[in-house]
Motif scaffolding. Structure first.
Motif, PDB file in Angstrom:
ATOM      1  N   GLY A   1     -63.689  47.024  45.226  1.00 12.33           N
ATOM      2  CA  GLY A   1     -62.523  47.777  45.618  1.00 12.33           C
ATOM      3  C   GLY A   1     -61.691  48.189  44.434  1.00 12.33           C
ATOM      4  O   GLY A   1     -62.126  48.101  43.283  1.00 12.33           O
ATOM      5  N   LEU A   2     -60.488  48.637  44.728  1.00 12.72           N
ATOM      6  CA  LEU A   2     -59.539  49.067  43.708  1.00 12.72           C
ATOM      7  C   LEU A   2     -58.569  47.937  43.407  1.00 12.72           C
ATOM      8  O   LEU A   2     -57.986  47.348  44.326  1.00 12.72           O
ATOM      9  CB  LEU A   2     -58.776  50.304  44.178  1.00 12.72           C
TER      10      LEU A   2
ATOM     11  N   SER B   1     -57.572  40.435  40.271  1.00 12.11           N
ATOM     12  CA  SER B   1     -58.805  39.687  40.502  1.00 12.11           C
ATOM     13  C   SER B   1     -59.565  40.236  41.700  1.00 12.11           C
ATOM     14  O   SER B   1     -58.978  40.801  42.628  1.00 12.11           O
ATOM     15  CB  SER B   1     -58.501  38.207  40.753  1.00 12.11           C
ATOM     16  N   LEU B   2     -60.861  40.064  41.663  1.00 10.42           N
ATOM     17  CA  LEU B   2     -61.738  40.372  42.777  1.00 10.42           C
ATOM     18  C   LEU B   2     -62.835  39.327  42.839  1.00 10.42           C
ATOM     19  O   LEU B   2     -63.227  38.774  41.808  1.00 10.42           O
ATOM     20  CB  LEU B   2     -62.377  41.756  42.634  1.00 10.42           C
ATOM     21  N   ARG B   3     -63.323  39.090  44.035  1.00  7.85           N
ATOM     22  CA  ARG B   3     -64.438  38.184  44.232  1.00  7.85           C
ATOM     23  C   ARG B   3     -65.557  38.942  44.934  1.00  7.85           C
ATOM     24  O   ARG B   3     -65.399  39.360  46.076  1.00  7.85           O
ATOM     25  CB  ARG B   3     -64.029  36.971  45.065  1.00  7.85           C
ATOM     26  N   LEU B   4     -66.661  39.110  44.231  1.00  7.93           N
ATOM     27  CA  LEU B   4     -67.817  39.788  44.785  1.00  7.93           C
ATOM     28  C   LEU B   4     -68.760  38.781  45.424  1.00  7.93           C
ATOM     29  O   LEU B   4     -68.919  37.670  44.924  1.00  7.93           O
ATOM     30  CB  LEU B   4     -68.568  40.573  43.711  1.00  7.93           C
ATOM     31  N   SER B   5     -69.376  39.190  46.512  1.00  5.48           N
ATOM     32  CA  SER B   5     -70.344  38.350  47.193  1.00  5.48           C
ATOM     33  C   SER B   5     -71.657  39.103  47.336  1.00  5.48           C
ATOM     34  O   SER B   5     -71.677  40.324  47.457  1.00  5.48           O
ATOM     35  CB  SER B   5     -69.839  37.937  48.584  1.00  5.48           C
ATOM     36  N   CYS B   6     -72.727  38.356  47.326  1.00  6.80           N
ATOM     37  CA  CYS B   6     -74.051  38.923  47.521  1.00  6.80           C
ATOM     38  C   CYS B   6     -74.788  38.037  48.511  1.00  6.80           C
ATOM     39  O   CYS B   6     -74.991  36.850  48.249  1.00  6.80           O
ATOM     40  CB  CYS B   6     -74.807  39.001  46.196  1.00  6.80           C
ATOM     41  N   ALA B   7     -75.169  38.612  49.625  1.00  6.79           N
ATOM     42  CA  ALA B   7     -75.832  37.873  50.677  1.00  6.79           C
ATOM     43  C   ALA B   7     -77.289  38.304  50.798  1.00  6.79           C
ATOM     44  O   ALA B   7     -77.590  39.502  50.822  1.00  6.79           O
ATOM     45  CB  ALA B   7     -75.121  38.068  52.006  1.00  6.79           C
ATOM     46  N   ALA B   8     -78.164  37.334  50.877  1.00  5.99           N
ATOM     47  CA  ALA B   8     -79.581  37.602  51.061  1.00  5.99           C
ATOM     48  C   ALA B   8     -79.937  37.496  52.533  1.00  5.99           C
ATOM     49  O   ALA B   8     -79.398  36.663  53.261  1.00  5.99           O
ATOM     50  CB  ALA B   8     -80.428  36.631  50.250  1.00  5.99           C
ATOM     51  N   SER B   9     -80.836  38.334  52.965  1.00  5.58           N
ATOM     52  CA  SER B   9     -81.308  38.298  54.333  1.00  5.58           C
ATOM     53  C   SER B   9     -82.797  38.597  54.366  1.00  5.58           C
ATOM     54  O   SER B   9     -83.354  39.148  53.416  1.00  5.58           O
ATOM     55  CB  SER B   9     -80.555  39.302  55.212  1.00  5.58           C
TER      56      SER B   9
ATOM     57  N   VAL C   1     -70.103  50.118  38.991  1.00  5.00           N
ATOM     58  CA  VAL C   1     -70.796  49.668  40.190  1.00  5.00           C
ATOM     59  C   VAL C   1     -71.488  48.361  39.842  1.00  5.00           C
ATOM     60  O   VAL C   1     -72.233  48.295  38.861  1.00  5.00           O
ATOM     61  CB  VAL C   1     -71.820  50.697  40.696  1.00  5.00           C
ATOM     62  N   TYR C   2     -71.228  47.340  40.617  1.00  3.79           N
ATOM     63  CA  TYR C   2     -71.787  46.024  40.364  1.00  3.79           C
ATOM     64  C   TYR C   2     -72.962  45.779  41.300  1.00  3.79           C
ATOM     65  O   TYR C   2     -72.868  45.985  42.508  1.00  3.79           O
ATOM     66  CB  TYR C   2     -70.722  44.942  40.546  1.00  3.79           C
TER      67      TYR C   2
ATOM     68  N   GLN D   1     -68.673  49.156  44.404  1.00  5.21           N
ATOM     69  CA  GLN D   1     -67.817  49.784  43.404  1.00  5.21           C
ATOM     70  C   GLN D   1     -66.615  48.912  43.095  1.00  5.21           C
ATOM     71  O   GLN D   1     -65.915  48.443  43.994  1.00  5.21           O
ATOM     72  CB  GLN D   1     -67.341  51.156  43.892  1.00  5.21           C
ATOM     73  N   VAL D   2     -66.368  48.708  41.816  1.00  2.00           N
ATOM     74  CA  VAL D   2     -65.166  48.035  41.333  1.00  2.00           C
ATOM     75  C   VAL D   2     -64.410  49.005  40.448  1.00  2.00           C
ATOM     76  O   VAL D   2     -64.953  49.502  39.457  1.00  2.00           O
ATOM     77  CB  VAL D   2     -65.494  46.759  40.547  1.00  2.00           C
ATOM     78  N   THR D   3     -63.176  49.287  40.808  1.00  3.37           N
ATOM     79  CA  THR D   3     -62.342  50.200  40.039  1.00  3.37           C
ATOM     80  C   THR D   3     -61.073  49.478  39.620  1.00  3.37           C
ATOM     81  O   THR D   3     -60.339  48.970  40.471  1.00  3.37           O
ATOM     82  CB  THR D   3     -61.989  51.453  40.839  1.00  3.37           C
TER      83      THR D   3
END
Length: 119
Positions: free
Chosen positions: A10-11, A17-25, A92-93, A114-116
């Protein structure tokens, strides 16, 4: 099929601070190596934080002291906590994962979030 999906971008203002998550399926097999990459406009994709195993962590110099990668093996998720964000972190992460399944190594990429960082 196996998928990695990022969220949390996000913006944010500089210093935020931001916390990114990555989920596997799509699989019950845990990823062995997981990592976060980023790609800024006009730049090559670069490795930001890497966990080649659950016990080893590496960061790009620009992220040291500000970013923290972590994982929850039970949930098959990986996170990237980003503090003291700077405009140059804008990108873009992408989440990356590698697993051993049926005796073969498999590599997967998320589609990016996207991280801005801007006022």
């Amino acid at each position: 099929q196996v998928q990695l999906v990022e969220s949390g971008g996000g913006l944010v203002q500089p210093g935020g601070s931001l916390r990114l998550s990555c989920a596997a399926s799509g699989t019950s097999v845990s990823f062995y190596a997981m990592a976060w990459y980023r790609q800024a406009p006009g730049n090559e994709r670069e490795l930001v934080a890497n966990m080649p195993s659950s016990s080893r962590i590496y960061y790009v110099d620009s992220a040291k002291g500000r970013f923290t990668i972590s994982r929850d093996n039970a949930k098959n998720m990986v996170y990237l906590q980003m503090n003291s964000l700077k405009p140059e972190d804008t990108a873009v992460y992408y989440c990356y994962g590698r697993m051993l399944r049926a005796g073969k190594w498999e590599t997967y990429w998320g589609q990016g979030t996207q991280v801005t960082v801007s006022s």
